[in-house]
Design an enzyme around this catalytic site. Structure first.
Site: not given
Ligand code: BGC
Length: 739
Positions: A262
């Protein structure tokens, strides 16, 4: 490209080029549009590694993706195309209701269509991988991200998981699908106290029984990518959890797709206290087979040295690179690097009439009627309506994770109502929230914006006055209240789940007028509504309903559509009950049926022990009785099955959909079991003044549960079977599973 050619390509790549494939950066690195909610910081990555980057985050649109692709392929020594990945969580340009609302439809076929339509739009905009569905089981409405999940039940979430993944990927070969990247593996929904990014600590049986099934179903449905969680699970950050990623996901479940971290979660291994520096973090993540480092400097700045110092086997990098090249090849990017991206297609398919129709249908199906005293709803055509509240005329109906959607494209509640009712007057009445601290904490608002949102005292008073005078003059008052978009979603954790004080005050004042009153709730989570439900006649939970939200709400208020949504998360009486969910374990001193009476049972002194609205609850227009639950036998053999049947009797003038829910309870087990567990449901149409029989087949494997080694076991003994309209109101019968 043939596999042999791909192998030759891999062998020809330098170590740095291979590492490049494992890096994902956002649009700002490529002078492109960048839509992202993650923390932004300069990463200290060399231009060479930026040039070698294998995938790009949240750059969208045919024009933008083509430009970046063209440039990257030029600067890439082997001209390898980049992959474009983005958050398409519940729609791309046409926004559907938030997943918690989709969950409330109990209609996986419809949800599949929404994901298919989102994939069509996103692929036209050059997106190849969508970060969705989010399949974290959610038990605690304080956590802002409950918005992104289908709900609290593992069985229902699994059914949605399959529908969502197939919706995204079924048309991949035609260039109209996107790769589904499921998230967040694993257990993010169990964050302690609902506090964002907090740790997750749970028994193995709980993990396997309640949190893993939906991810597993998604993998079995063919999801090609998995995103790790920002959290730690039982003390180990998911992004470096060898047991979770190598042993369980890859070896036991046989997943050979791509694992992506993530946002910055590899770097955050240091903050977790799990890695000493960014080199250690990179080493731990790659050894847990995390293929792509999203938006952190760890892989870019350390993997090469780790290999040359002999601390990391280059084989690990080759394996990860190979998985990435294979996906690019499967997508046909080597033949057509702009795959699907087309401005002509964008014109045809973004926000098309068909997409809007679907969005309206699914939004209307997602609405949950929580209360309808004196059958105040639906409203007659000639009703004189006072539409009051911050959401009355607002187009802000998309919710936080609609990153590519635009409020200007959405239909407001006012616009929706005007299509059915000729006498609608609108007043804002009060601000969305008057607590400046909450806006400061949200982190996105400038001082000027906060000043624009929170009206000066005198204006607020005047708004209140105008609303009251409008209400006084109306037949029915519709109050459009709820949370601000940024109060829900990522980093939207709250300890107070009631409507803001200023909204409650206005509701109280209006209730004194004695008018028929309908409360519409726009929210990304179950709110604690006990302090307002007695002040109004009807309550309709609208979620963030998406682009066609206003129309869908009007469809239901007018009675053109009979509401059929049923909540998939318990609505608490008060936030202090959280986490609260229907399938909690039995206790030694249950509220009902304990040998103790009065004080010494499982309850609170100052609030009910049960939720305000239980899982599966929702009303429709008209009335249905559940009668005559029968089983065809009372003993089930290991190879046998039981047929349960119930009669639904519609005594009203309305045709209505009924979500018939089947639960079981294992009376005695070696691991204490939930008081009820959903094992099946059917959504059926029962015509007015008609009755129908609904049946279910129960097989022994549906009665199995997980032990604390993660093994599924089936124990004989007594079971209670419940069928009803929600997890509370059921008829019951017993049967025995034989040895
Ligand atoms: C979130 C994810 C998301 C990623 C990309 C993160 O802050 O936890 O769910 O896909 O950002 O935007």
């Amino acid at each position: 490209m043939r596999q042999e050619q791909l192998r030759i390509l891999l062998e020809d790549m330098t170590l740095k080029e291979k590492i490049g494939q494992l890096i994902q950066l956002s649009g700002d690195f490529f002078k492109a549009n960048d839509i992202s909610y993650g923390p932004r910081e300069k990463l200290g990555i060399s231009q060479e590694m930026v040039d070698y980057t294998g995938s790009v985050l949240n750059v969208a649109g045919a024009k933008a993706t083509k430009e970046v692709q063209e440039h990257q392929m030029k600067v890439q020594p082997h001209h390898i195309p980049v992959m474009f990945m983005s958050d398409v969580v519940y729609g791309y340009k046409t926004i559907y209701p938030i997943p918690l609302g989709m969950g409330a439809t109990w209609n996986p076929q419809l949800v599949k269509l929404a994901f298919e339509a989102a994939a069509d739009e996103a692929s036209a905009g050059g997106i190849q991988v969508a970060y969705a569905p989010m399949l974290d089981t959610v038990h605690d409405a304080r956590w802002g991200r409950v918005l992104e999940s289908p709900g609290e039940d593992p069985q229902l979430n699994s059914i949605y998981a399959k529908a969502m993944v197939e919706g995204f990927q079924d048309k991949l070969a035609e260039g109209k699908g996107v790769v589904s990247c499921i998230k967040h593996f694993a257990g993010y929904g169990g964050v302690e106290a609902g506090k964002e990014y907090n740790s997750v600590d749970m028994s193995i049986s709980n993990l396997f029984q309640n949190y893993l099934p939906a991810y597993k179903e998604a993998i079995e449905a063919g999801a090609k990518m998995v995103m790790t969680s920002l959290t730690s699970l039982n003390g180990v950050p998911s992004t470096a959890d060898q047991w979770l990623l190598n042993d369980l996901l890859r070896k036991t479940w046989g997943f050979n797709g791509i694992i992506i971290s993530d946002y910055a979660s590899i770097y955050e291994l240091i903050k977790h206290g799990f890695a000493q520096d960014s080199s250690d973090a990179a080493n731990k993540a790659i050894n847990a087979s995390v293929d792509i480092d999203m938006k952190s400097p760890c892989y870019a700045n350390n993997l090469s040295k780790l290999v040359t110092d002999g601390k990391l086997d280059e084989k690990k990098i080759d394996e990860a690179t190979w998985r990435i090249l294979c996906l690019k090849n499967d997508l046909g990017l080597f033949e057509d690097p702009y795959r699907g991206a087309s401005e002509t297609r964008e014109k045809e398919c973004l926000l098309s009439t068909n997409k809007r129709k679907l969005a309206r249908k699914i939004a209307a199906t997602s609405l949950v009627l929580l209360q309808n005293k004196n059958e105040v709803l639906p409203l007659h055509k000639n009703t004189k309506i006072a539409l009051i509240g911050p959401y009355g005329a607002s187009h802000d109906l998309l919710g936080m994770w609609a990153v590519h959607g635009e409020a200007k494209d959405s239909v407001s509640i006012e616009e929706g109502l005007r299509q059915y009712f000729s006498n609608v007057k609108v007043e804002k009445g009060t601000d969305i929230n008057r607590d400046r601290k909450i806006f400061e904490e949200m982190g996105f608002f400038t001082e000027k914006q906060i000043k624009d949102i929170i009206s000066p005292e005198a204006i607020e008073k005047e708004n209140n006055r105008k609303a009251l005078s409008l209400a006084q003059d109306a037949d029915v008052v519709i109050l459009a209240m709820g949370e601000n978009t940024l109060e829900a979603g990522e980093a939207g954790a709250k300890t107070n789940l009631s409507l803001p004080d200023n909204q409650v005050q206005l509701i109280n004042q209006i209730s004194k007028l004695g008018k028929q009153t309908v409360l519409l709730i726009i929210s990304g989570r179950p709110l604690a509504l006990h302090n307002v439900i007695d002040k109004v006649d009807a309550v309709l939970e609208c979620w963030f309903p998406g682009t066609e939200g206003g129309n869908a709400i009007a469809d239901v208020l007018s009675g053109n559509i009979n509401p059929s949504g049923r909540i998939t998360m318990s609505f608490p009486f008060t936030a202090a009950q959280e986490p609260i969910y229907y399938d909690h374990l039995s206790t030694g001193r249950p509220l009902h049926g304990s040998q103790h009476v009065g004080r010494f049972v499982s309850k609170y002194l100052d609030a009910p022990a049960t939720p305000l609205y239980p899982f599966g609850f929702g009303l429709s227009y008209g009335h249905i009785d559940y009668e005559q639950l029968t089983l065809d036998k009372n003993e089930l053999t290991r190879q046998g099955q039981i047929r349960a049947e119930i009669t639904l009797n519609n005594t009203s003038d309305w045709d209505r959909y009924e979500v018939v829910q089947l639960y079981i309870r294992d009376q005695v087990a070696t691991i204490v079991q939930p008081v009820k567990r959903l094992i099946s449901f059917k959504k059926v149409l029962v015509k007015s003044h008609n009755s129908c029989k609904v049946d279910f087949i129960i097989k022994p494997e549906q009665l199995a549960f997980y032990d604390n080694y993660g093994c599924q076991i089936l124990e004989s003994g007594k079971f209670t079977l419940f069928i009803g309209s929600n997890s509370r109101d059921c008829l019951a019968q017993s049967f025995t599973l034989l040895d």
